[in-house]
Design a protein around this motif. Structure first.
Motif, PDB file in Angstrom:
ATOM      1  N   LEU A 187     113.685  52.302  53.513  1.00 34.60           N
ATOM      2  CA  LEU A 187     115.066  52.162  53.070  1.00 34.60           C
ATOM      3  C   LEU A 187     115.467  53.328  52.174  1.00 34.60           C
ATOM      4  N   LYS A 188     114.576  53.743  51.309  1.00 32.11           N
ATOM      5  CA  LYS A 188     114.854  54.864  50.413  1.00 32.11           C
ATOM      6  C   LYS A 188     115.074  56.150  51.201  1.00 32.11           C
ATOM      7  N   LEU A 189     114.231  56.396  52.214  1.00 29.34           N
ATOM      8  CA  LEU A 189     114.389  57.601  53.034  1.00 29.34           C
ATOM      9  C   LEU A 189     115.699  57.576  53.806  1.00 29.34           C
ATOM     10  N   LEU A 190     116.066  56.420  54.323  1.00 27.74           N
ATOM     11  CA  LEU A 190     117.323  56.294  55.057  1.00 27.74           C
ATOM     12  C   LEU A 190     118.515  56.623  54.168  1.00 27.74           C
ATOM     13  N   VAL A 191     118.521  56.052  52.978  1.00 29.57           N
ATOM     14  CA  VAL A 191     119.638  56.270  52.060  1.00 29.57           C
ATOM     15  C   VAL A 191     119.713  57.734  51.649  1.00 29.57           C
ATOM     16  N   GLU A 192     118.564  58.358  51.387  1.00 26.88           N
ATOM     17  CA  GLU A 192     118.560  59.773  51.019  1.00 26.88           C
ATOM     18  C   GLU A 192     119.139  60.633  52.134  1.00 26.88           C
ATOM     19  N   SER A 193     118.834  60.300  53.376  1.00 25.71           N
ATOM     20  CA  SER A 193     119.377  61.062  54.500  1.00 25.71           C
ATOM     21  C   SER A 193     120.877  60.848  54.640  1.00 25.71           C
ATOM     22  N   LEU A 194     121.320  59.636  54.394  1.00 32.99           N
ATOM     23  CA  LEU A 194     122.740  59.335  54.551  1.00 32.99           C
ATOM     24  C   LEU A 194     123.601  60.055  53.510  1.00 32.99           C
ATOM     25  N   VAL A 195     123.072  60.261  52.326  1.00 32.54           N
ATOM     26  CA  VAL A 195     123.857  60.931  51.286  1.00 32.54           C
ATOM     27  C   VAL A 195     123.698  62.441  51.343  1.00 32.54           C
ATOM     28  N   ASN A 196     122.835  62.937  52.212  1.00 34.72           N
ATOM     29  CA  ASN A 196     122.657  64.378  52.379  1.00 34.72           C
ATOM     30  C   ASN A 196     123.902  64.964  53.040  1.00 34.72           C
ATOM     31  N   VAL A 197     124.517  65.955  52.407  1.00 40.04           N
ATOM     32  CA  VAL A 197     125.789  66.488  52.894  1.00 40.04           C
ATOM     33  C   VAL A 197     125.649  67.191  54.234  1.00 40.04           C
ATOM     34  N   ASP A 198     124.438  67.615  54.588  1.00 41.66           N
ATOM     35  CA  ASP A 198     124.243  68.356  55.837  1.00 41.66           C
ATOM     36  C   ASP A 198     123.836  67.457  57.004  1.00 41.66           C
ATOM     37  N   VAL A 199     123.656  66.194  56.751  1.00 38.54           N
ATOM     38  CA  VAL A 199     123.238  65.263  57.799  1.00 38.54           C
ATOM     39  C   VAL A 199     124.390  64.311  58.099  1.00 38.54           C
ATOM     40  N   THR A 200     124.816  64.256  59.339  1.00 46.58           N
ATOM     41  CA  THR A 200     125.912  63.370  59.729  1.00 46.58           C
ATOM     42  C   THR A 200     125.469  62.229  60.625  1.00 46.58           C
ATOM     43  N   VAL A 201     124.311  62.384  61.287  1.00 42.11           N
ATOM     44  CA  VAL A 201     123.820  61.332  62.175  1.00 42.11           C
ATOM     45  C   VAL A 201     122.352  61.054  61.855  1.00 42.11           C
ATOM     46  N   VAL A 202     122.067  59.792  61.533  1.00 32.49           N
ATOM     47  CA  VAL A 202     120.706  59.364  61.214  1.00 32.49           C
ATOM     48  C   VAL A 202     120.307  58.284  62.209  1.00 32.49           C
ATOM     49  N   GLY A 203     119.074  58.361  62.706  1.00 34.17           N
ATOM     50  CA  GLY A 203     118.602  57.409  63.694  1.00 34.17           C
ATOM     51  C   GLY A 203     117.418  56.606  63.212  1.00 34.17           C
ATOM     52  N   LEU A 204     117.327  55.382  63.716  1.00 36.00           N
ATOM     53  CA  LEU A 204     116.221  54.490  63.394  1.00 36.00           C
ATOM     54  C   LEU A 204     115.739  53.877  64.703  1.00 36.00           C
ATOM     55  N   HIS A 205     114.481  54.068  65.037  1.00 36.95           N
ATOM     56  CA  HIS A 205     113.977  53.557  66.307  1.00 36.95           C
ATOM     57  C   HIS A 205     112.702  52.764  66.091  1.00 36.95           C
ATOM     58  N   GLY A 206     112.460  51.850  67.012  1.00 35.56           N
ATOM     59  CA  GLY A 206     111.281  51.002  66.939  1.00 35.56           C
ATOM     60  C   GLY A 206     111.367  49.924  67.990  1.00 35.56           C
ATOM     61  N   PRO A 207     110.285  49.226  68.255  1.00 39.62           N
ATOM     62  CA  PRO A 207     110.279  48.196  69.296  1.00 39.62           C
ATOM     63  C   PRO A 207     111.153  47.008  68.928  1.00 39.62           C
ATOM     64  N   GLY A 208     111.499  46.223  69.934  1.00 41.93           N
ATOM     65  CA  GLY A 208     112.290  45.029  69.683  1.00 41.93           C
ATOM     66  C   GLY A 208     111.569  44.057  68.781  1.00 41.93           C
ATOM     67  N   GLY A 209     112.323  43.454  67.870  1.00 38.54           N
ATOM     68  CA  GLY A 209     111.746  42.458  66.976  1.00 38.54           C
ATOM     69  C   GLY A 209     111.077  43.009  65.746  1.00 38.54           C
ATOM     70  N   VAL A 210     111.108  44.329  65.578  1.00 36.16           N
ATOM     71  CA  VAL A 210     110.412  44.924  64.447  1.00 36.16           C
ATOM     72  C   VAL A 210     111.232  44.848  63.162  1.00 36.16           C
TER      73      VAL A 210
END
Length: 1496
Positions: A187-210
């Motif tokens: 969660l911390k890494l996701l939030v840091e990426s979202l507030v990064n001014v140079d990053v506009t698209v962040v992805g999260l992947h994993g199997p179903g149910g994870v």
């Protein structure tokens, strides 16, 4: 003689000065009729304006908007002015007839009338002019808006105290029983990426149910709580992406109301809504959950702009990176180490610790592979099982080879075939959210519920079974109670089981129905095509066992053969949705066993007569379809029990007799549909009449709008309804703040409607009641129902001038009123005097949580003290625009009809959490100002504006009113308020978290010392437009113990438009005033502030993340050293600061003053704009003058003259975005010697914008250029008339500095992508390099140069050779530019014959370059392999594209140019070409495929 002339001129002037006013006075009498006529004319205009605004306001209110307070106040003022003017006109008419019936004029009367008419006319003109409102209303706060959580607490689904659901990934900042460490770090890494001014698209992947979706919800909670974004929207995409649904989910959270229905139109409106966020500096987070393939963002309406961040989830990383362009991707894995066991153990309880069970449980947990969905499903299944059942479950898991076995095990444990079948039905739509109404009509058609004879009973049975499925973790609850959710992994398991055991086919786009084996189709009991793009359904299907067929068309033009249904004689349920045909296939008439037919969202549907042949039909839905007429054939459906016409907005006619023929009808839904009810008095019937419903005795559920109360009849069967939404009157729409099953909205202009038998029958059972226009009725709302309102939860009363009370009773006969009421809304009840008049029985109002009162001009208070216990559950009070309002709780001692006094009792509202007081002109204090010694004499005093008793919120006979749980206080437009809290030792403010004060023009300070120490949990403080406030905090009497902390939890403070604010506080704090938890500080339009904070207070800002100071015209420094602080030489550190904005401060000289250093270790964005006197961030020998009127001395001016803006005492190691705009005093941004002394600063600089800095000569000195080589991406330099150089790279520029520190052998700005130079008239060089330095821009994509008149060339050969990614080169209006690429290095070792290639250049534009002779001179070849557009316009001296020695024959030189004959207009010229424009060394391979423009 001169004296006489002077005397005459003076006399003339005196006479003139006397004649003009005398003439004016005579004019009042002579032209009184003209003045009256002018008054009438202006009065008519004012009336028309008022009526127009009222209509617009009513329309906005009906659409869910909130009318602006200033508009409401203006309308009230207009009504008052109209009443006064009309009364005066009548009085004047009578006065003029008194003198011999008007035959003999009365000069005095005429004078008085004429004068008053003139003044009234002018006043009306002025009032009408004030009504020029640009905005009259605003939308309520949408779900996705990020606002103060306390003010929005009523919208929460569950309270903060509620524990998280099992398996939820919780916010690590909130204390919980346990958290998953693997998730908190992610969660911390996701939030840091979202507030990064140079990053506009962040992805999260994993199997179903994870747990991807759960993690997304935690991201939403986190960014909202931390206010990292202004708005957040989330939509579920799923395998069968429905663009319209995605648009709807996003728009709902953004508060956007679509005005069109097409996907394209909605996409345009959504895109415009999101794009508007960028100029407003708003940040929006859009979350798209569960992507299975590429989603066309343009079609949805999501722009890829900086203001909009995208967070995507998918099972496939390839979908995120290759298809959606995700810049940063994170993988969600199963729970780690002991986390699965903790979750499982928490859910199953103590049985997991049983020595016999624990080894089994541990192996079961291992089989779940850390997937929360499997752990929860198995834990739910096994938690009440015995030892043998645990062993059996484990054995089944051992036999299985995949993770789905655990879900199938949960399915097998479901009790009964009924529950299992229902679970499988929930998987057929191919979506994660399944509407309950769809499940109901499917199960009814299949006859799933044996022994259930009514729709009401079927709904109850359905809800009970769905609850069981949710308890088993196979289904999930949805935020909307009209839906359930099924996880995509669970849905896949269900489809697998259904196909294997039940002959159910769910077909996706990977297969076509006609390609399946005929035998398989023949055996099928259910076929579902969820959102399948099928161009045509096959004809001739033989499905003798088929009971249910579902087709949700992805393509509206999918063809259906007319004979399609001929082989489906046993079909009982058919759902055909999202098609665009005007009629149904004729073969539908052969479906003799059909029970449920859904023809939803057929936009062009017209002819439905064939449905009349389906005699056994029980459920018929046309939701959202385009039908305009319900034909008479529908009357033949004698078995019909449910008819849904919701959102059939084009339906204008229901054939007479159709409704009354549906004798078994139980549910009729006409939401946003038919309203053309025919009047009973019409001689010929051509449309449906309400009386037809009297022949439908089984009707139990009804949604209906009746636009006119005169259409109502006495014998309507509404008294038998169980669920209903009945709207009477044309002022209502279908929106509602509450989801209640029984809603009644009445617009009443007469008493007769309420006396109708059916109205009196449903009033006692109504849950949500809206009343408008009560006239000629009882003075008490409660008296409207003879049986009372025993089930009412929400009461809205508006625009009812005769209502005096909500409840009225006497001391001899107490009233039992509204025992279930939760919210009370009163609006524009101009004669409302009290909510309760007289005593009440104990259970009255005992569930009331919210009271909102608006525009009730005679209301003086809310409650009497002796009734207050009945309102103990109140959580929110809002009082707005009640001009006589004085206090919330009234001392009964001042009531004439009561004899109970409260003495010195403590008045307490124990559960009140939110209090809003707005536009209340009589309130002077929020508590009592009378000393205890004076209470006896004051207790029986009448509270009036005339006497000396202060108008207040607390009652006059008590020491104070207590709100022990108050969390949010908002006060606005209280012009007489002179203090907020009294000096009472019993004052309870410990739970207050939000304080907002606006437009209180009599306050001198906000928080006194006696209340300051009690605000231990205050998080938000906003003060705005309080014109007399001089200090925010009054600390004169503050006594602090050694461990005491002031405002320890304050996180956000905003001070806006406080023109007399002199300082943040008064008194000597001795360093005690330290806002250690403050995260956001905004100060705007505080024009008397000379500085903001002393050094001691600034040091305490350890958590500050955001600082914005703007439009403080007298501000000279943000931080100063006070006299008692001595000399400080250490470093001031803003450890958490990430963004700082300083704007529009004319006298700001520096950010800080003193001999210390300032470190901003995490500052990423710095904007300084329109601060013309600011020359440095920190000034050592400068102190802010203490006396008003003093400014920067001449000595101080000399001190700052030698400073660079960022000296070595300013540390900015992580600065990424720098903006310096309109800084007239700025001469030098950086000096090499300062930078070399501090090597860490500016190494992360990515974006630099410099504009309107008149005295700046050099942008990037050599030391800066060296350290930004690997990060700078954008350089925009605009309108700086003194700039001569952009990039300094020569060693000579760093005089006095060691050569090795400033002279790189090569300078490569590896990341620079865009360079824009505009209006730099003295710019001589873009870069200045010595003979040994190579300067390159290997990533540069865009160059734009305009108005650089001293620039003779753009780049040297060596630099041009490195422009391998350049895509656009645009040069314009630079009068002295001779060539674009030149031998700038003076032959410095580079091969002048080596070809230069621009492999990615697509656009080359040369425009208005009056001196340009050629693109380049020399012997090397130029290659433009990707050039698509070449524009050469108004380059009058251009001789040739490449200037070379004339060594080739003319014939050979013209070969290339002849190829352009079809592309160049004969009239077009480019100066005088002395040789061919292009020779054989200029390669333009792709230009012919696009365009060439040459214009002289």
């Amino acid at each position: 003689m001169a004296f006489v002339d002077s005397a005459v001129s003076i006399s003339i002037e005196i006479v003139k000065s006397l004649i003009v006013p005398v003439g004016r006075q005579f004019g009042y009498a002579l032209f009184y009729k003209k003045n009256i006529q002018a008054l009438k004319c202006e009065l008519e205009k004012l009336h028309d304006a008022r009526v127009g605004f009222e209509k617009r306001c009513d329309a906005d209110v009906r659409s869910g908007k909130i009318v602006e307070n200033e508009v409401s106040k203006w309308l009230d003022d207009v009504k008052t002015e109209e009443e006064n003017a009309n009364r005066q006109l009548k009085d004047w008419e009578v006065a003029m007839k008194r003198c011999f019936h008007g035959w003999i004029p009365n000069p005095k009367t005429r004078y008085v009338i004429g004068r008053k008419a003139k003044k009234a006319m002018l006043a009306i003109q002025e009032l009408r002019g004030e009504g020029n409102f640009q905005v009259i209303s605003h939308h309520d706060v949408p779900e996705g808006a990020v606002i103060d959580p306390i003010m929005n607490q009523e919208h929460r689904g569950k309270s903060e105290d509620a524990s998280p659901a099992e398996g939820d990934v919780v916010n690590p900042t909130v204390k919980q029983d346990y958290v998953f460490e693997s998730r908190t770090s992610l969660l911390k890494l996701l939030v840091e990426s979202l507030v990064n001014v140079d990053v506009t698209v962040v992805g999260l992947h994993g199997p179903g149910g994870v747990g991807k979706t759960t993690l997304m919800k935690q991201v939403v909670n986190h960014v909202k709580s931390e206010k990292l974004f202004d708005e957040v929207a989330m939509a579920t995409v799923s395998a069968n992406a429905d663009v319209k649904t995605i648009q709807g989910e996003i728009s709902d959270m953004l508060g956007l109301k679509f005005t069109v229905e097409s996907v394209h139109g909605r996409g345009f409106q959504l895109r415009r809504r999101l794009e508007n966020s960028q100029p407003q500096n708003k940040k929006v987070l859009v979350i798209l959950d569960d992507l299975w393939k590429e989603l066309d963002l343009d079609e949805v309406g999501i722009p890829r702009i900086r203001a909009v961040k995208l967070l995507l989830t998918s099972r496939s990383q390839d979908v995120l990176t290759s298809k959606m362009g995700s810049q940063r991707n994170f993988q969600v894995e199963g729970l780690k180490e002991t986390e699965p066991w903790k979750l499982f153990r928490k859910m199953v309880g103590g049985i997991a610790d049983d020595p016999k069970v624990k080894p089994i449980a541990e192996e079961v947990v291992e089989k779940c592979m850390g997937l929360p969905i499997l752990l929860k499903a198995l834990a739910t299944t096994l938690k009440n099982s015995n030892h043998s059942q645990w062993e059996d479950a484990l054995e089944q898991l051992r036999r299985s080879k995949d993770v789905y076995s655990s879900l199938e095990l949960s399915y097998n444990h479901l009790e009964g075939d009924e529950l299992k079948t229902l679970f499988l039905i929930c998987s057929l739509q191919g979506k994660g959210r399944v509407p309950l109404d769809d499940i109901l009509v499917y199960t009814m058609g299949l006859g799933l519920f044996e022994g259930v004879s009514t729709m009401k009973r079927a709904r109850e049975r359905l809800n009970a079974l769905l609850h069981s499925l949710q308890a088993s973790s196979l289904l999930l609850e949805d935020d909307d109670s009209d839906y359930v959710r099924i996880h995509d992994m669970v849905r896949e398991v269900a489809i697998t089981i259904a196909s294997r055991d039940r002959h159910i086919l769910v077909i996706n786009n990977d297969y076509r129905l006609e390609e399946l084996p005929k035998e398989k189709i023949k055996q099928s009991s259910v076929i579902s095509l969820p959102y399948v793009d099928a161009p045509e359904l096959p004809a001739g299907l033989q499905c003798p066992e088929l009971k249910m067929f579902l087709f949700f068309a992805e393509n509206k033009s999918s063809k259906i053969p007319d004979s399609f249904f001929e082989g489906m004689g046993e079909l009982r349920v058919m759902d055909f949705s999202f098609l665009s045909y005007n009629s149904l296939p004729s073969s539908i008439q052969f479906l003799e066993n059909l029970r449920t037919l859904c023809v939803d969202w057929w936009t062009d549907l017209e002819d439905v007569t064939v449905i009349g042949k389906l005699k056994r039909l029980q459920v018929l839905t046309f939701r959202g379809s385009g039908i305009t007429r319900l034909p008479k054939e529908i009357a033949q459906l004698s078995e019909l029990r449910m008819l849904d016409l919701s959102n059939c907005s084009k339906l204008k006619k229901i054939e007479p007799g159709v409704l009354k023929s549906l004798a078994r009808l139980e549910e009729l839904n006409m939401e946003n549909s038919f309203t053309e009810w025919e009047n009973e008095e019409a001689t010929e019937q051509s449309n449906a009449r309400l009386t037809e419903l009297s022949n439908v005795p089984e009707l139990r559920s009804l949604d209906i709008l009746i636009p006119d109360a005169t259409l109502l009849s006495k014998d309507l069967p509404f008294g038998n309804l169980f669920n209903y939404r009945i709207l009477v009157g044309d002022v209502w729409d279908w929106s509602s703040d509450h989801k209640e099953s029984r809603t009644l909205k009445l617009q009443l202009n007469s008493r007769s409607t309420l006396l109708k038998k059916w109205v009196q029958a449903i009033l006692p059972r109504t849950h949500d009641l809206h009343l408008d226009g009560l006239r000629g009725l009882e003075k008490s709302v409660h008296e409207l129902s003879k049986e009372g309102f025993h089930e009412l939860k929400h009461l809205h009363v508006r625009n009812s001038p005769l209502v005096q009370y909500v409840v009225r009773s006497t001391k001899w006969l107490p009233c039992s009123a509204f025992p279930m009421l939760e919210s009370l809304f009163l609006d524009n009840l101009v004669n409302l005097e009290k909510i309760c008049h007289g005593p009440l029985v104990p259970n009255s109002f005992n569930k009331l949580k919210t009271v909102k009162v608006i525009r009730c001009g005679k209301l003086k208070n809310l409650f009497c003290h002796f009734l207050l216990k009945g309102f103990s559950q109140l959580e929110e009070i809002e009082i707005n625009a009640c001009e006589m309002f004085q206090e919330i709780v009234l001392d009964v001692g001042v009531e004439d009809d009561e004899d109970e006094a409260i003495g010195n009792a403590k008045v307490e509202m124990p559960n009140l959490r939110r209090l809003t007081l707005q536009n209340l002109p009589r309130i002077t204090s929020l508590c009592n100002k009378i000393n205890n010694s004076s209470l006896p004499s004051a207790m029986n005093s009448e509270i009036t504006p005339e006497n000396d008793i202060r108008t207040r919120v607390a009652p006059s006979g008590c020491s104070h009113i207590s709100f022990p749980k108050l969390e949010a206080l908002k006060i606005s437009q209280l012009p007489k308020l002179d203090e907020i809290w009294c000096r009472d030792p019993l004052l309870e403010l410990e739970n207050l978290r939000s304080l907002i004060v606006k437009e209180c023009g009599n306050l001198s300070n906000i928080i006194h010392s006696h209340s300051l120490t009690k605000l231990q949990n205050l998080e938000l403080l906003t003060i705005q437009s309080c014109m007399t406030v001089k200090q925010i905090f009054d600390l004169e009497e503050l006594n602090l113990s050694a461990n005491a902390r002031v405002l320890p939890q304050l996180q956000q403070m905003e001070l806006v438009d406080l023109p007399n604010l002199r300082s943040m506080w008064n008194g000597n704090t001795m360093g005690a005033f330290q806002l250690r938890n403050l995260k956001s500080l905004k100060v705007m339009k505080c024009n008397s502030l000379r500085y903001l904070l002393p050094l001691s207070a600034a040091k305490a800002l350890e958590q500050i993340k955001e600082i914005e100071i703007s439009e403080c015209m007298m501000m000279e420094a943000i931080i100063i050293m006070e006299e008692d602080e001595g000399q400080v030489t250490d470093t001031l550190v803003f450890q958490s600061l990430s963004s700082m904005i300083l704007k529009k401060m004319m006298h700001l000289a520096a950010f800080a003053q003193g001999k210390y250093s300032i470190s901003f270790p995490h500052l990423k964005e710095l904007t300084i704009e329109e601060c013309p006197k600011m020359k440095a961030v920190i000034m050592q020998d400068y102190s802010v003058p203490r006396e008003r009127g003093e400014h920067l001395s001449e000595e101080n001016v000399e001190v700052v003259a030698s400073l660079s803006f960022f000296s070595q005492k300013v540390l900015l190691p992580n600065l990424e975005d720098l903006r310096l705009i309109s800084m007239d005093g700025l001469q030098t941004i950086w000096r090499n010697k300062d930078l070399i002394c501090e090597p860490s600063s500016f190494c992360q600089l990515k974006k630099t914008r410099v504009r309107d800095c008149k005295n700046l000569t050099t942008i990037f000195p050599s030391a800066v250029v060296e350290r930004i080589q690997n990060n700078l991406k954008l350089a925009l330099i605009t309108s700086c008339p003194s700039v001569e150089l952009i990039f300094e790279t020569s060693a000579a520029a760093a005089a006095g500095v060691e050569k090795k520190k400033c002279k790189p052998a090569a300078v490569m700005l590896h990341e620079l992508e865009e360079l824009q130079l505009d209006d730099l008239p003295k710019l001589q060089h873009v870069l200045e390099s010595d003979s040994q330095a190579i300067v390159g821009f290997p990533s540069l994509k865009k160059i734009y140069v305009e108005g650089c008149h001293s620039l003779t060339y753009l780049l040297p050969f060596a630099t041009a050779r490195n422009l391998l990614k350049l895509e656009s080169l645009n040069l314009a209006k630079s009068n002295n530019m001779l060539e674009v690429v030149a031998d700038g290095d003076r032959g410095g070792g580079h091969d002048a014959w080596e070809p230069i290639s621009f492999p990615c250049l697509k656009l080359l534009r040369l425009w208005g370059l009056k001196s340009l002779i050629s693109f380049s001179s020399g012997s090397c070849a130029f290659d433009f392999p990707s050039l698509e557009d070449l524009y050469i316009v108004r380059c009058d001296n251009l001789e040739t594209f490449i200037m070379r020695p004339s060594t080739e024959s003319d014939h050979e030189l013209m070969k290339l140019n002849l190829r352009f004959e079809d592309h160049i207009s004969p009239a077009a010229t480019v100066g005088t070409l002395s040789q061919p424009l292009f020779d054989e060394k200029v390669s333009l391979l792709t230009l012919f495929l696009s365009s060439l423009s040459l214009v002289g």
